[in-house]
Design a protein around this motif. Structure first.
Motif, short mmCIF file in Angstrom:
data_model
loop_
_atom_site.label_atom_id
_atom_site.label_comp_id
_atom_site.label_asym_id
_atom_site.label_seq_id
_atom_site.Cartn_x
_atom_site.Cartn_y
_atom_site.Cartn_z
N THR A 50 0.80 -12.31 -12.82
CA THR A 50 1.19 -12.16 -14.23
C THR A 50 2.53 -11.43 -14.31
O THR A 50 3.44 -11.84 -15.06
CB THR A 50 0.13 -11.35 -15.00
OG1 THR A 50 -1.17 -11.88 -14.74
CG2 THR A 50 0.41 -11.40 -16.50
N ILE A 76 4.02 -6.52 -21.11
CA ILE A 76 2.55 -6.49 -20.99
C ILE A 76 2.04 -5.23 -21.66
O ILE A 76 2.30 -4.11 -21.22
CB ILE A 76 2.12 -6.53 -19.51
CG1 ILE A 76 2.61 -7.83 -18.85
CG2 ILE A 76 0.59 -6.43 -19.40
CD1 ILE A 76 2.36 -7.88 -17.36
N CYS A 132 -4.59 -8.98 -16.31
CA CYS A 132 -3.33 -9.24 -15.60
C CYS A 132 -3.44 -8.91 -14.12
O CYS A 132 -4.30 -8.13 -13.69
CB CYS A 132 -2.20 -8.40 -16.22
SG CYS A 132 -1.85 -8.80 -17.93
#
Length: 252
Positions: A75, A63, A71
């Motif tokens: 996530t 990420i 997020c």
């Protein structure tokens, strides 16, 4: 020895129309290895499908700090499932970026910290992005025991020494070839050979003499030659070092 690109984004939309040509260019330039970096699960899945008979690819997923506002913990859980895959060589690029958005520092730090913990648990190396956030990046990394690389390194020598002391590799991109690049070439000179990597970060930051063009993995040849020049080192010997470092960090 062959060239390699330790950090590229050939799964980016910038290559959607001519990826086959880009891969052939890699083979012709003897850039036989590359690590394809993904910030989204869909990009990672696409990266797994990229193949060429003369080339070897590794994949990573993480990420990216610019994406954390979209997020949540769900996530993270979804990414974790892919982190566990054998195809996912490394977790990244992850880190902190205060250049474009410094209003969500705590949120960036939260997702960075969580992904480092996952990397520790899984025993996987990390690929670190830091921009205008070097001290916070260092402070968080020092709380964990991960192996990894500071990608596209452009910080000052003092910070380089701190990251090296933590055991991180430093990877240098085409920026070291730019005329206005003062600090990165000096950092190259103080980086131990056993911690040195090169990359394109394509499609961004094409090296001189191709600056202004869309970057691609075959262009890493120019960056590698610049590193050899800065170190006053035989290019073949540098390739041997870089290949060994790449294999040691990411696996053969």
């Amino acid at each position: 020895m062959n060239y390699l690109d330790s950090h590229c984004h050939i799964n980016d939309a910038a290559f959607k129309d001519d990826l086959t040509i880009v891969l052939d260019n890699m083979a012709k330039a003897d850039v036989k290895k590359a690590l394809i970096v993904s910030s989204f699960i869909e990009d990672y899945q696409y990266a797994k499908a990229i193949k060429h008979p003369e080339l070897s690819f590794k994949k990573s997923l993480g990420i990216y700090p610019d994406n954390v506002d979209e997020c949540n913990d769900e996530t993270l859980a979804a990414y974790y499932q892919y982190f566990k895959e054998a195809d996912c060589t490394a977790i990244g690029e992850i880190g902190l970026d205060y250049h474009w958005n410094n209003t969500n520092k705590e949120r960036q730090q939260y997702f960075f910290d969580k992904q480092l913990s996952m990397a520790e648990e899984l025993g996987k190396p990390v690929i670190i992005h830091t921009r205008d956030a070097a001290q916070d990046t260092y402070d968080i990394l020092k709380r964990h025991h991960c192996q990894g690389v500071m990608h596209c390194f452009s910080e000052k020598r003092e910070m380089a020494k701190l990251f090296l002391k933590l055991g991180y590799y430093l990877s240098f991109s085409g920026t070291i070839t730019f005329k206005n690049a003062k600090e990165p070439p000096e950092v190259v000179k103080i980086t131990p050979l056993e911690r040195l990597l090169v990359e394109t970060d394509c499609p961004y930051m094409a090296p001189v003499p191709l600056r202004g063009k869309r970057n691609e993995p075959s262009f890493v040849v120019h960056t590698t030659r610049k590193v050899a020049e800065l170190l006053m080192m035989d290019e073949e010997e540098l390739l041997r070092v870089i290949n060994h470092n790449y294999d040691r960090l990411f696996g053969e």
